[in-house]
Design an enzyme around this catalytic site. Structure first.
Site, PDB file in Angstrom:
ATOM      1  CD  GLU A  60      -1.966  -2.322   1.310  1.00 25.83           C
ATOM      2  OE1 GLU A  60      -0.846  -2.678   1.741  1.00 25.83           O
ATOM      3  OE2 GLU A  60      -2.902  -3.124   1.096  1.00 25.83           O
ATOM      4  CG  HIS A 129      -9.990  -7.339   7.183  1.00 27.41           C
ATOM      5  ND1 HIS A 129      -8.964  -7.610   8.044  1.00 27.41           N
ATOM      6  CD2 HIS A 129      -9.571  -7.758   5.957  1.00 27.41           C
ATOM      7  CE1 HIS A 129      -7.968  -8.182   7.375  1.00 27.41           C
ATOM      8  NE2 HIS A 129      -8.306  -8.276   6.112  1.00 27.41           N
TER       9      HIS A 129
END
Lengths: 325, 344
Positions: A60, A129
């Site tokens: 990322e 998440h």
């Protein structure tokens, strides 16, 4: 009018903008050969090829930063985060680079870039998440934050986001991705920074966005039985905030409930409340109420996960509290 | 703990294709940067606080910035850097006035007084900035290289960072991506031997920092960062390779900083002896000696350059002192490009 899922509306916006502007490209994990973790980008690799639809390693920081650098040099990246929860891995890129470089350079660089992906609590993905990043990014000067609730809004707002010269945080509720709605074939754009009244009403103002809009509409429908006519405002853009639409509604209803999927402490609701109290205090007939998720990490077990979040029942209870019924 | 140049340097003296005038200009720029930095030190420590915040001086590392600038294709290439960024900005062509005014926080500064020492930007010259977070800018360098590759314009991005940045994830993710996609990115580690106060031997399991790039399938090389000819030669080779579409390279420029990490650093981690040895390898002295031996400069020419750079730096300080602070309305400008509500 065609009825399509939210994710298809997102795809339409990306495809149209990539057809329109050679400098737009899509980059992220599994966006190409896998057709997107949630199939948002399905077919885009076949259509545009690997130069403009780029599968990245799980990096990322590497690819978000790469996109920011590319934006500084004249390209218009769309960065897909598989989940906004993963943006914490590259928080520095968003907070320090995307948000600050224009300012720090005295306006020499523009940052035309969209970061988009799944946000919020989905189906039993547990604490890591299921983050709601709305308030985290909405408090940062230098960023725009968009959180649509319908396929129609998603397509129009994403197109404007891609055309904006500023970094846009575009939040797609993982639950809403598969919901459907009417979207015209003809091209259109929608304005950033403008809320939408999803249901007009006169008794109380429900302020919400993204996944919470449907919840509030359901609550509003049930409240009609008690002769309570709730006005549902879908903020659509969290930064900059459309104060005008909120204040006009409160001057009419004199009561407000803010419904937020995020934690209560230092959340979006706190910021919105401050603005309402500052500019419309005398119009209020009751303290503003907030419905948020519980102040805990997000649990895995389904009943716990459900209990943690706002519900139609919680919204109705809050509305009755501010209406003193 | 002596760590200066502990890695074996290439011994062959590379030839560069610079003309005598260009070599003179390189020496002059190195001297200008040294003079600028030493004056910055004085202005910073003077009572009155002309310069605030963190301020990291480049004295001792000039050969790297000036060497890169010598092969930089203006209008095509990009350079991005960490926070020790004054030297690179000047070498690429920033007016010393704009640089000093930025340090003074004035409206005439290169970033309008909004960036300060760590954030010198100059879009016009492809200077993508100095950046304050160690390693955080390295992915941006790959992004600039990506843009060059996307536009197929044969530009490259020189992505600079210090030895401390090697231990950040951003470095490793960027090296991998750049090599995977054959991006025209030249990764340049300016190894001055110490990350703030932590020597390489205390922070890197592998002391040969060139080897830290060996997992990324690209050329990795140690370079004598005190020798501008060595810098030019290695950087040119890497840039040629990148321009030809053959992907990134990783160069470790082994050098030394004469000053502390920032202005508050008492340099307790160094011995006098170490500093004395480093002074023998002063990049300016090395180059000056070489140009003398080639008959390109003499005492008179050197003296003239010294006067010139002194005048330029004096002028920059006067300019900065006499420049206005930004108007308070500037607080709110340059946050965003667009006016909202926005519809396009």
């Amino acid at each position: 009018m065609p009825v399509i899922p939210f994710k298809q509306a997102i795809r339409q916006a990306m495809v149209e903008e990539m057809e329109r502007d050679e400098s737009v490209f899509l980059i992220g994990e599994e966006v190409g050969e896998y057709n997107g973790a949630y199939k948002v980008s399905e077919g885009m690799l076949a259509r545009f090829g690997p130069r403009r639809v780029l599968d990245t390693p799980i990096s990322e920081t590497g690819f978000a930063g790469l996109a920011i650098g590319a934006a500084m040099c004249g390209l218009r990246p769309i960065v897909e985060f598989m989940s906004w929860s993963f943006s914490f891995v590259c928080f520095d890129q968003l907070m320090n680079n995307a948000a600050n470089i224009r300012y720090m350079s005295g306006g020499q660089f523009k940052l035309p870039i969209v970061f988009r992906g799944g946000n919020g609590i989905a189906h039993q993905l547990a604490a890591t998440h299921s983050h709601r990043v709305d308030a985290l990014y909405a408090r940062v000067p230098g960023l725009i934050v968009v959180a649509p609730s319908t396929p129609y809004d998603a397509r129009g707002l994403l197109k404007t986001s891609i055309r904006s010269d500023d970094p846009v945080i575009f939040l797609e509720s993982e639950i809403v991705l598969n919901e459907t709605g009417e979207v015209p074939d003809a091209e259109y754009t929608l304005p950033l920074g403008v809320a939408d009244i999803k249901r007009p009403g006169s008794t109380v103002t429900l302020i919400c966005w993204s996944k919470m809009v449907k919840l509030c509409l359901n609550a509003a429908a049930e409240l009609e039985a008690d002769n309570i006519h709730a006005e549902v405002i879908d903020l659509r853009t969290l930064r900059p905030l459309d104060e005008q639409t909120i204040l006009e509604s409160i001057r009419k209803t004199h009561r407000a409930v803010i419904v937020d999927e995020d934690w209560p402490y230092c959340g979006m609701g706190a910021g919105i409340m401050t603005r309402i109290y500052k500019k419309a205090f005398d119009h209020l007939d009751a303290p503003i109420a907030r419905v948020c998720s519980e102040d805990t990490p997000v649990p895995y077990s389904h009943p716990l996960e459900h209990a943690m979040q706002p519900s139609v029942e919680k919204v109705i209870a809050a509305v009755k509290e501010v209406c003193y019924v | 703990m002596a760590v200066v140049n502990q890695v074996q340097q290439p011994t062959d003296l590379p030839e560069t294709s610079l003309s005598p005038q260009e070599t003179r200009n390189c020496l002059r720029m190195m001297m200008l940067i040294r003079r600028f930095e030493e004056r910055t030190y004085r202005e910073y420590t003077k009572p009155g606080h002309h310069i605030g915040g963190f301020c990291h001086l480049y004295s001792g590392q000039e050969a790297v910035a000036v060497g890169l600038a010598a092969i930089y294709h203006q209008g095509k290439d990009y350079l991005i850097n960490g926070y020790r960024d004054h030297g690179h900005a000047l070498a690429l062509g920033m007016e010393p006035r704009a640089a000093m005014a930025e340090l003074f926080g004035r409206a005439t500064g290169c970033s309008k007084g909004k960036g300060g020492s760590m954030h010198f930007f100059q879009a016009q010259l492809g200077n993508l900035g100095g950046h304050g977070i160690v390693g955080g800018h390295i992915p941006l360098g790959t992004g600039a290289a990506f843009a060059c590759s996307y536009k197929k314009n044969a530009g490259v991005c020189f992505t600079l960072f210090g030895d401390g940045a090697l231990n950040q994830g951003a470095f490793n993710e960027s090296m991998n991506l750049a090599s995977l996609w054959k991006l025209p990115c030249i990764f340049i580690c300016e190894n001055n031997g110490v990350a703030m106060g932590t020597q390489v031997v205390r922070s890197s399991a592998e002391n040969d920092l060139a080897k830290r790039g060996s997992a990324y399938a690209m050329p990795c090389k140690n370079v004598d960062g005190n020798d501008i000819d060595a810098v030019i030669s290695a950087a040119r080779e890497a840039a040629d390779r990148a321009r030809a579409g053959n992907g990134p390279s990783y160069l470790v420029m082994n050098t030394y900083r004469f000053r502390g990490h920032s202005m508050s650093d008492p340099l307790q981690y160094r011995t006098k002896d170490e500093l004395e040895r480093a002074r023998q390898n002063d990049p300016i002295l090395i180059y000056e000696k070489r140009l003398r031996s080639r008959g390109i400069i003499d005492d008179a020419a050197l003296q003239q350059i010294e006067h010139e750079v002194a005048d330029i730096v004096n002028d920059a300080v006067l300019f900065a002192e006499n420049s206005p602070y930004p108007d308070l309305s500037e607080l709110y400008t340059n946050v965003l490009s667009e006016t909202y509500p926005l519809q396009k």
